[in-house]
Design a protein around this motif. Structure first.
Motif, PDB file in Angstrom:
ATOM      1  N   ALA A   1     -14.109  -6.071 -14.108  1.00 46.98           N
ATOM      2  CA  ALA A   1     -13.455  -5.698 -12.851  1.00 46.98           C
ATOM      3  C   ALA A   1     -11.960  -5.475 -13.035  1.00 46.98           C
ATOM      4  N   PHE A   2     -11.386  -5.936 -14.154  1.00 47.74           N
ATOM      5  CA  PHE A   2      -9.948  -5.893 -14.334  1.00 47.74           C
ATOM      6  C   PHE A   2      -9.461  -4.694 -15.136  1.00 47.74           C
ATOM      7  N   ALA A   3     -10.379  -3.898 -15.691  1.00 52.69           N
ATOM      8  CA  ALA A   3      -9.950  -2.820 -16.580  1.00 52.69           C
ATOM      9  C   ALA A   3      -9.026  -1.835 -15.866  1.00 52.69           C
ATOM     10  N   GLY A   4      -9.357  -1.485 -14.620  1.00 43.37           N
ATOM     11  CA  GLY A   4      -8.565  -0.495 -13.894  1.00 43.37           C
ATOM     12  C   GLY A   4      -7.285  -1.018 -13.290  1.00 43.37           C
ATOM     13  N   PRO A   5      -7.334  -2.093 -12.488  1.00 47.03           N
ATOM     14  CA  PRO A   5      -6.138  -2.485 -11.734  1.00 47.03           C
ATOM     15  C   PRO A   5      -4.980  -2.978 -12.586  1.00 47.03           C
ATOM     16  N   LEU A   6      -5.238  -3.395 -13.838  1.00 46.58           N
ATOM     17  CA  LEU A   6      -4.143  -3.895 -14.659  1.00 46.58           C
ATOM     18  C   LEU A   6      -3.524  -2.834 -15.553  1.00 46.58           C
ATOM     19  N   LYS A   7      -3.916  -1.574 -15.377  1.00 51.76           N
ATOM     20  CA  LYS A   7      -3.213  -0.509 -16.095  1.00 51.76           C
ATOM     21  C   LYS A   7      -1.765  -0.446 -15.623  1.00 51.76           C
ATOM     22  N   LYS A   8      -0.881   0.033 -16.509  1.00 53.80           N
ATOM     23  CA  LYS A   8       0.539   0.059 -16.174  1.00 53.80           C
ATOM     24  C   LYS A   8       0.814   0.908 -14.946  1.00 53.80           C
ATOM     25  N   ASN A   9       0.086   2.018 -14.803  1.00 58.76           N
ATOM     26  CA  ASN A   9       0.366   2.898 -13.671  1.00 58.76           C
ATOM     27  C   ASN A   9      -0.277   2.408 -12.373  1.00 58.76           C
ATOM     28  N   ALA A  10      -0.871   1.211 -12.406  1.00 59.30           N
ATOM     29  CA  ALA A  10      -1.457   0.648 -11.189  1.00 59.30           C
ATOM     30  C   ALA A  10      -0.634  -0.520 -10.661  1.00 59.30           C
ATOM     31  N   ALA A  11       0.556  -0.749 -11.237  1.00 64.44           N
ATOM     32  CA  ALA A  11       1.362  -1.902 -10.852  1.00 64.44           C
ATOM     33  C   ALA A  11       1.745  -1.823  -9.372  1.00 64.44           C
ATOM     34  N   PRO A  12       1.831  -2.978  -8.707  1.00 64.66           N
ATOM     35  CA  PRO A  12       2.223  -2.963  -7.288  1.00 64.66           C
ATOM     36  C   PRO A  12       3.716  -2.750  -7.137  1.00 64.66           C
ATOM     37  N   PRO A  13       4.180  -2.344  -5.974  1.00 63.98           N
ATOM     38  CA  PRO A  13       5.628  -2.185  -5.738  1.00 63.98           C
ATOM     39  C   PRO A  13       6.339  -3.539  -5.748  1.00 63.98           C
ATOM     40  N   ARG A  14       7.659  -3.465  -5.825  1.00 60.43           N
ATOM     41  CA  ARG A  14       8.493  -4.651  -5.628  1.00 60.43           C
ATOM     42  C   ARG A  14       8.931  -4.682  -4.163  1.00 60.43           C
ATOM     43  N   VAL A  15       9.056  -5.882  -3.634  1.00 66.82           N
ATOM     44  CA  VAL A  15       9.432  -6.036  -2.233  1.00 66.82           C
ATOM     45  C   VAL A  15      10.625  -6.978  -2.131  1.00 66.82           C
ATOM     46  N   ASP A  16      11.666  -6.517  -1.476  1.00 68.39           N
ATOM     47  CA  ASP A  16      12.804  -7.364  -1.126  1.00 68.39           C
ATOM     48  C   ASP A  16      12.948  -7.318   0.391  1.00 68.39           C
TER      49      ASP A  16
END
Length: 789
Positions: free
Chosen positions: A153-168
């Motif tokens: 289940a983790f192969a896709g979401p942990l790709k570099k281009n799937a990283a979440p945004p940063r929030v401030d």
């Protein structure tokens, strides 16, 4: 009695190692986070599986055996192939979580928060993957022998281009903007993964993280720009808070909604209680994918003639009108009208399905048409509900004529995922005819409550509890407040309580009386508590006899009873209980404050002033009591003494915004507009987004005949609160004074649309029409003003 297992949970243990696609192994580990005091325990809704171990989903439907994993968990194996089916962890705080080896999981509301995913040097909380990996339907199907999920289940979401945004983000100093909701100024910065949704959460006193808002980042951003090679978005959003909330949190999803950023939290001071119960309005959106009429429509329309609600408004979507666009627009229309006290009913019926991500959706056409862009899905429902100004929501879902058959196992999982996103709102899924019958029974029971007095006002929580008793619904999730034993509240004493009618025999919880400002919060002696007698979460619905038996001092019991009567709007009974408390403890300042508040609510400011004065003799540094007494003096028209008390409150606490705001109002009532302007300016330095302060300062400039400065302040108020009817009205009057009748008329039209019951607004607009030589329209407005007076 279910068997109980207690075992220490290690700070770290390896559960699974997954492989990425393409045959190249990449290690992923899922490990429990260090958590003090957690012990293994069969939690709610778990049945005993083979070997006596607790299993979710009430058994596997196939021969299996289970063994302890050695790290605090339980491993379930297929008896025929010895293949691992599931690892399960349950904790004595009521939380639990189960995995299949591919990484998909099912969990209690906070279960995933106790686990961490590590991939190389990166570390994530497991609940950051909830949109992708929380699949109770896949676990149920796997355990029942219906096949295994394909690949890690983790192969896709942990790709570099799937990283979440940063929030401030930061909390606006103005906590009263938009009816008590914290206003957040948020900056989201994204790389290749893009930006999807912004999620807001609130944290209650028991530590539960509750969804409180869901916004499309790109669609609601005030500004989009590039900075340091990243795409950035600036947003201003708000969420409603409740009395026991202690913090507000923010996170952001990537564009694919596969990975959520870490949740960042800020502490804040919750808004003051709303006070007496008011008669709510009932709003409803009835959305059907077919042409048929909703079976609940007639019932809701009949409430216009009933006694439960002050008003009833129903929007309908059916047939060609039904779809994402119409659904979103209807909720936006209601968003401007609904207040926190109101009740909202959302009915979705017709063609329902579950998509490949495991999410529920309703389609106007054939649900097998996967390309339907106008389907109403989980994100549409969640985003709409979470932006309404009420948590008092009843969500009714009806899939065709047989909801149970239409949803099946995958539908139950889809409803679980929807619930995770919308939080503790009442949700029911059942055949349409059953929902209609159950809702009718609930409304009738609320109107005929057997008390012998007038009908009580019914909110979504009360209707939900009554529907549970009447509905044959196959899936029911009641509001959070009906399950107050979930989680720990941070106090040290544990109790066991029998929960009659629930699926498990006992539960461990901790409690301590929460008396608000009082000093009666000492730990209670050990005592068995019957769930039907005592709700330990804040003592909202307690039995005074039980508290007395448990050893609580009688003055504290009477004070808590008075607080309960005060919250229920029974001020005479509250005054009597506060008096009993004071007869036993004459220096109990909090009881004097409570009784003073009750007298003020009854319209007796004189006695309120006396009680506030007695409280200040025992605790002279309570700035809020000076503010309360100042308010009571102002109610009597004694603005000089009110100003003295507000000033004393500000001497004790120089950033006390409420006291400064109230003093400004008192100065204005005395005609001292310069000092009023000074105080409103001081408020705005502390709370730069305080729309009411801009509006009031504008009125002070207006009284000084400085229409230009008045218009500037009214305009600032409207930038912050576009739905501020009074500011539209006031600015219209200022334009009128300047002779710009076109702008004055436009503002008054807007004010009347927002507040159609304002006689003053009609009278002002009538004067504008007279100056524009439109006597017919002027006469209509004056007649309307007379009717509303």
């Amino acid at each position: 009695m279910k068997q109980r297992f207690f075992q220490s949970l290690p700070a770290f243990c390896l559960l699974f190692v997954f492989s990425a696609c393409g045959g190249k192994p990449v290690p992923f580990t899922i490990a429990p986070r260090a958590a003090e005091g957690l012990s293994l325990l069969p939690p709610a809704d778990l049945a005993l599986g083979p070997g006596g171990f607790p299993l979710p989903f009430h058994g596997t439907g196939r021969p299996a055996y289970s063994v302890p994993s050695g790290d605090g968990g339980i491993v379930l194996f297929d008896a025929a192939s010895n293949r691992e089916l599931l690892r399960f962890y349950g904790f004595d705080n009521g939380e639990w979580l189960g995995f299949v080896p591919e990484g998909y999981y099912s969990a209690s509301p906070r279960g995933a928060s106790f686990f961490t995913v590590r991939a190389g040097e990166e570390s994530y909380a497991l609940n950051q993957f909830s949109e992708l990996l929380r699949r109770p339907d896949l676990l149920a199907e796997s355990l029942a022998g219906g096949g295994r999920p394909a690949g890690s289940a983790f192969a896709g979401p942990l790709k570099k281009n799937a990283a979440p945004p940063r929030v401030d983000f930061r909390l606006s100093p103005d906590l009263r903007t938009l009816e008590g909701g914290p206003v957040l100024e948020v900056k989201v910065s994204a790389e290749k993964g893009g930006a999807g949704m912004l999620a807001l959460y609130r944290r209650g006193r028991l530590g539960q993280e509750i969804p409180a808002g869901l916004f499309d980042i790109a669609g609601t951003a005030l500004r989009k720009y590039r900075e340091g090679g990243r795409t950035c978005y600036d947003l201003v959003v708000y969420t409603l808070a409740e009395e026991d909330d202690s913090a507000v949190g923010v996170s952001a999803f990537n564009r694919a909604m596969t990975l959520e950023s870490a949740r960042s939290w800020l502490e804040f001071t919750p808004p003051a209680p709303l006070g007496a119960t008011i008669k709510p309005a009932l709003y409803a959106l009835l959305a059907e994918s077919g042409e048929e009429t909703s079976p609940v429509e007639d019932l809701l329309l009949r409430q216009k003639a009933g006694a439960l609600y002050s008003d009833v408004e129903i929007l309908k979507l059916s047939g060609a009108e039904f779809g994402k666009t119409g659904f979103t627009q209807s909720l936006e229309e209601l968003e401007a009208k609904i207040s926190p006290a109101d009740v909202f009913v959302l009915y979705l019926g017709g063609n329902a399905g579950v998509d490949k991500r495991g999410d529920l959706y309703f389609a106007a056409g054939d649900i097998r048409d996967k390309k339907g862009k106008e389907s109403v899905g989980k994100q549409d429902i969640a985003a709409g509900l979470l932006r309404l100004k009420t948590h008092n929501t009843l969500l009714l879902l009806a899939a065709g004529n047989d909801g149970a058959a239409a949803f099946g196992v995958s539908g139950r999982g889809a409803l679980d995922r929807l619930l995770e996103r919308i939080g503790p709102r009442a949700l029911f899924a059942a055949p349409a005819r059953d929902l209609a019958a159950a809702l009718a029974a609930a409304v009738k029971a609320a109107e005929e409550d057997g008390s012998g007095g007038p009908p009580r006002f019914a909110g979504a929580s009360e209707l939900a509890s009554r529907i549970r008793n009447a509905a044959p619904a196959f899936y029911v999730s009641p509001p959070e407040k009906d399950f107050p034993l979930i989680g720990r509240n941070g106090y040290g004493e544990s109790r066991d309580a029998e929960l009659s009618g629930k699926s498990f025999s006992d539960v461990s919880f901790t409690y301590r009386p929460q008396s608000g400002p009082g000093d009666s919060g000492s730990p209670l002696p050990a005592f068995g508590v019957n769930f039907a007698e005592l709700n330990p979460s804040g003592f909202r619905n307690f039995d005074p006899k039980v508290l007395t038996q448990m050893g609580m001092e009688q003055y504290s019991v009477s004070f808590l009873t008075g607080e309960q009567f005060y919250r229920d709007g029974e001020y005479d009974k509250a005054i009597a209980e506060y008096g009993k408390s004071l007869s036993l403890k004459a220096d109990y300042a909090e009881a004097y404050i409570g009784r003073g508040n009750a007298y003020r609510k009854k319209g007796d400011p004189g006695r309120a002033i006396d009680d506030y004065g007695r409280a200040l003799r025992f605790k002279p540094e309570l700035s809020e009591v000076y503010n309360y007494r100042g308010y009571a003096y102002a109610e009597r028209g004694d603005f000089a003494r009110a100003i003295e008390d507000y000033s004393r409150a500000l001497e004790i606490k120089n950033d006390y915004v409420d006291a400064c705001f109230n003093r400004a109002y008192a100065f204005a009532r005395q005609g001292d507009y310069d000092r009023a302007i000074d105080d409103y300016t001081r408020v705005l330095k502390l709370e730069p987004r305080n729309a009411a302060a801009f509006n009031q300062r504008g009125s002070a400039w207006y009284r000084k005949e400085d229409d230009d400065r008045a218009i500037l302040d009214y305009s600032e108020a409207l930038k912050i609160r576009p739905d501020y009817a009074l500011a539209w009205h006031n600015r219209g009057n200022a334009w009128f004074n300047k002779g710009d009748y076109a702008k004055a008329l436009a503002d008054l039209n807007r004010a009347i649309r927002l507040q159609p019951a304002s006689a003053e607004a009609y009278r002002s607009r009538g004067n504008i029409h007279l100056m524009m030589r439109e006597p017919g329209r002027a006469e209509e407005d004056f007649k309307a003003a007379e009717r509303l007076r």
